[in-house]
Design a protein around this motif. Structure first.
Motif, PDB file in Angstrom:
ATOM      1  N   LYS A  32       0.795  -1.221   0.000  1.00 59.11           N
ATOM      2  CA  LYS A  32       0.000   0.000   0.000  1.00 59.11           C
ATOM      3  C   LYS A  32       0.835   1.283   0.000  1.00 59.11           C
ATOM      4  CE  LYS A  32      -3.957   2.153   2.132  1.00 59.11           C
ATOM      5  NZ  LYS A  32      -5.281   1.787   2.553  1.00 59.11           N
ATOM      6  N   PHE A  33       1.842   1.342   0.835  1.00 58.92           N
ATOM      7  CA  PHE A  33       2.545   2.607   1.022  1.00 58.92           C
ATOM      8  C   PHE A  33       3.902   2.692   0.335  1.00 58.92           C
ATOM      9  CE2 PHE A  33      -0.130   2.135   4.889  1.00 58.92           C
ATOM     10  CZ  PHE A  33      -1.024   3.150   4.590  1.00 58.92           C
ATOM     11  N   ARG A  34       4.451   1.559  -0.058  1.00 66.41           N
ATOM     12  CA  ARG A  34       5.772   1.593  -0.699  1.00 66.41           C
ATOM     13  C   ARG A  34       5.714   1.271  -2.181  1.00 66.41           C
ATOM     14  NH1 ARG A  34       7.190  -1.149   4.340  1.00 66.41           N
ATOM     15  NH2 ARG A  34       7.601   0.522   5.805  1.00 66.41           N
ATOM     16  N   GLY A  35       4.501   1.171  -2.704  1.00 69.63           N
ATOM     17  CA  GLY A  35       4.310   1.073  -4.146  1.00 69.63           C
ATOM     18  C   GLY A  35       4.782  -0.209  -4.800  1.00 69.63           C
ATOM     19  N   ASP A  36       4.724  -1.319  -4.095  1.00 68.30           N
ATOM     20  CA  ASP A  36       5.176  -2.585  -4.672  1.00 68.30           C
ATOM     21  C   ASP A  36       4.005  -3.260  -5.395  1.00 68.30           C
ATOM     22  OD1 ASP A  36       6.607  -4.795  -5.370  1.00 68.30           O
ATOM     23  OD2 ASP A  36       7.384  -5.182  -3.362  1.00 68.30           O
ATOM     24  N   LEU A  82       3.042  -7.138  -5.863  1.00 68.02           N
ATOM     25  CA  LEU A  82       2.403  -7.916  -4.802  1.00 68.02           C
ATOM     26  C   LEU A  82       0.927  -8.199  -5.099  1.00 68.02           C
ATOM     27  CD1 LEU A  82       4.050  -6.383  -1.621  1.00 68.02           C
ATOM     28  CD2 LEU A  82       4.512  -8.599  -2.675  1.00 68.02           C
ATOM     29  N   ALA A  83       0.302  -7.398  -5.954  1.00 71.16           N
ATOM     30  CA  ALA A  83      -1.095  -7.652  -6.331  1.00 71.16           C
ATOM     31  C   ALA A  83      -1.230  -9.013  -6.994  1.00 71.16           C
ATOM     32  CB  ALA A  83      -1.606  -6.555  -7.262  1.00 71.16           C
ATOM     33  N   ARG A  84      -0.197  -9.447  -7.664  1.00 72.14           N
ATOM     34  CA  ARG A  84      -0.233 -10.742  -8.364  1.00 72.14           C
ATOM     35  C   ARG A  84      -0.305 -11.921  -7.400  1.00 72.14           C
ATOM     36  NH1 ARG A  84       4.330  -8.577 -12.374  1.00 72.14           N
ATOM     37  NH2 ARG A  84       2.974  -7.124 -13.469  1.00 72.14           N
ATOM     38  N   ILE A  85       0.203 -11.726  -6.195  1.00 73.03           N
ATOM     39  CA  ILE A  85       0.156 -12.797  -5.191  1.00 73.03           C
ATOM     40  C   ILE A  85      -1.289 -13.157  -4.852  1.00 73.03           C
ATOM     41  CG2 ILE A  85       0.650 -13.337  -2.765  1.00 73.03           C
ATOM     42  CD1 ILE A  85       3.189 -11.602  -3.097  1.00 73.03           C
TER      43      ILE A  85
END
Length: 136
Positions: free
Chosen positions: A5-9, A12-15
């Motif tokens: 959420k806050f560090r723009g990775d 991780l949505a793909r997980i």
């Protein structure tokens, strides 16, 4: 979640994509509406985390509502979050009468965000509004 959420990775949505995809197929809403960020938050974070969950699950988000910029939710107390005024508005050309809508968000804290969005959509003619969040 902080990294997502806050560090723009974004990756991780793909997980979560496969689990979300299965659930979305079962629910089969007419429209998938990610909870929007204000333009300021979108700029800060680089992407909308709720929208990324929909996209990475292979679906098309319906960006029917916009968010009015306000102080960060994470900076507010539980009581302040529960009593925030309406922070969303619906697009001029959004025809949602009779539609079943699934709101998608990343984190459920007090439910105020989802309640405000659902209220706006119901008042605009949605037949049914449900929600899906990644974490609580």
């Amino acid at each position: 979640m902080a990294t997502y959420k806050f560090r723009g990775d974004y990756v991780l949505a793909r997980i979560f994509a496969e689990s979300i995809k299965d659930l979305l197929r079962r629910l089969n809403p007419d429209l998938l509406v990610p909870i929007p960020l204000s333009n300021e938050r979108l700029y800060e974070r680089g992407f909308n985390q709720a929208e990324a969950l929909v996209i990475e699950s292979g679906f098309v988000p319906s960006n029917l509502i916009t968010r009015i910029h306000s102080e960060k939710q994470s900076k507010k107390s539980r009581t302040e979050r529960i009593h925030i005024p309406q922070v969303f508005q619906i697009g001029d050309y959004a025809d949602i009468r009779g539609k079943e809508i699934l709101l998608v968000d990343d984190i459920y804290t007090t439910g105020s965000t989802l309640r405000h969005a659902a209220k706006l959509l119901k008042e605009s003619g949605a037949k049914r509004v449900q929600s899906l969040t990644l974490a609580r």
